[in-house]
Design a protein around this motif. Structure first.
Motif, short mmCIF file in Angstrom:
data_model
loop_
_atom_site.label_atom_id
_atom_site.label_comp_id
_atom_site.label_asym_id
_atom_site.label_seq_id
_atom_site.Cartn_x
_atom_site.Cartn_y
_atom_site.Cartn_z
N ALA A 147 53.44 -38.39 -72.01
CA ALA A 147 52.99 -37.59 -70.99
C ALA A 147 51.59 -37.24 -71.46
O ALA A 147 51.27 -37.49 -72.81
N ILE A 148 50.81 -37.09 -70.29
CA ILE A 148 49.32 -36.94 -70.68
C ILE A 148 48.89 -35.51 -70.26
O ILE A 148 49.66 -34.89 -69.18
N THR A 149 47.83 -34.83 -70.84
CA THR A 149 47.21 -33.64 -70.18
C THR A 149 46.57 -34.05 -68.91
O THR A 149 45.44 -35.03 -68.96
N ILE A 150 47.10 -33.16 -67.76
CA ILE A 150 46.00 -33.41 -66.65
C ILE A 150 45.10 -31.96 -66.37
O ILE A 150 44.49 -31.80 -65.22
N LYS A 151 45.41 -31.16 -67.32
CA LYS A 151 44.66 -29.69 -67.03
C LYS A 151 44.73 -29.06 -68.45
O LYS A 151 45.61 -28.95 -69.05
N ILE A 152 43.63 -28.46 -68.82
CA ILE A 152 43.52 -27.71 -70.09
C ILE A 152 42.73 -26.30 -69.71
O ILE A 152 41.80 -26.58 -68.86
N ALA A 153 43.29 -25.37 -70.19
CA ALA A 153 42.81 -24.09 -70.18
C ALA A 153 42.94 -23.20 -71.24
O ALA A 153 43.91 -22.20 -71.07
N CYS A 154 42.34 -23.29 -72.53
CA CYS A 154 42.84 -22.63 -73.52
C CYS A 154 41.94 -22.59 -74.55
O CYS A 154 40.94 -23.95 -74.75
N CYS A 155 41.40 -21.75 -75.33
CA CYS A 155 40.83 -21.72 -76.57
C CYS A 155 41.20 -22.66 -77.45
O CYS A 155 42.32 -22.93 -77.77
#
Length: 271
Positions: A171-179
């Motif tokens: 799996a790959i990341t397709i969204k990031i929203a984090c410190c």
């Protein structure tokens, strides 16, 4: 979820199942769990954003919506989809039926699944720790006489992520929203990102599996489910929010057509 804790749960009799999928690791890994527990995956179901763009939903992952039909193709399964019409309205602890709430889109979708596949008894759901989501899916399932199958519920997230990797899920990341995460982490494999996720968890208390919305994923391959891997043709990075401490980025993806043969009528939409 450790194998020990999983064995302690009462076994559910084998049944025909619809997989509620977003394309992310949790919904796909729960499908794998269903298969390992002897259930038959009959079809897939998905709720897509109304305007075909990333939306903030309390219930559903919308990023990567353009990829889910390719998952149906490489799994060789029919898929039923619906555009999300509602919005989060009943947001308290308990859900009370509200025709304008986005939860009712799930009811409409699964009702259509039951109409088309009347032998389906179970719904595969990738819930891990969100009581909000679990309560609402249970509400819909009870109204339709279906059993929710959530094998990941209550799992230790560090162990669960490792178990996903041990099962060769790519799996790959397709969204990031984090410190602690930034644009450079977008599109990375979970295997490569795992050490960073553990550090971000220790430093900021972030959920290792992204249950707090820290990141979203797309499962590129899972040999126990896919006939072949998905392949990305083009990827565009989009800045969704320029918060200085936790900027939000996501990917718009264009996929290559799989080589496997697929029924041209395999994807249906319900209104």
């Amino acid at each position: 979820m450790s194998k020990t804790s999983e064995k302690e749960k009462p076994e559910v009799p084998s049944m025909k199942v619809v997989g509620l999928v977003s394309g992310g690791k949790d919904s796909m890994f729960n499908l794998l769990k269903c298969k390992q527990h002897g259930h038959e995956i009959v079809c897939l179901a998905n709720l897509a954003p109304f305007n075909d763009c990333e939306t903030d939903s309390y219930m559903y992952q919308s990023v990567g919506h353009e990829c889910v039909e390719y998952i149906a193709k490489v799994m060789g399964l029919p898929m039923i989809r619906r555009k999300i019409q509602g919005t989060p309205r009943c947001v308290g602890k308990d859900y009370i039926t509200d025709e304008a709430d986005e939860v009712e889109d799930l009811y409409t979708l699964l009702h259509a699944v039951k109409d088309q596949y009347p032998d389906i008894q179970g719904v595969s759901v990738g819930a891990i720790a969100s009581t909000y989501q679990k309560t609402r899916v249970e509400h819909v399932c009870e109204r339709l006489g279906l059993t929710m199958l959530a094998y990941l519920w209550g799992a230790d997230q560090k162990e669960l992520l490792q178990e996903m990797l041990n099962n060769q899920m790519e799996a790959i990341t397709i969204k990031i929203a984090c410190c602690g995460l930034n644009q450079s982490h977008l599109g990375q494999s979970l295997r490569d990102l795992q050490p960073t996720l553990l550090k971000v968890h220790e430093k900021y208390g972030a959920h290792i599996c992204g249950e707090g919305g820290e990141y979203e994923t797309l499962v590129i391959n899972c040999p126990s489910l896919y006939q072949e891997s998905l392949h990305i043709k083009e990827a565009e990075s989009v800045l969704h929010s320029d918060d200085p401490s936790a900027p939000v980025y996501y990917l718009n993806l264009e996929m290559e057509e799989p080589s496997v043969t697929y029924d041209p009528n395999g994807i249906t939409w319900v209104v």
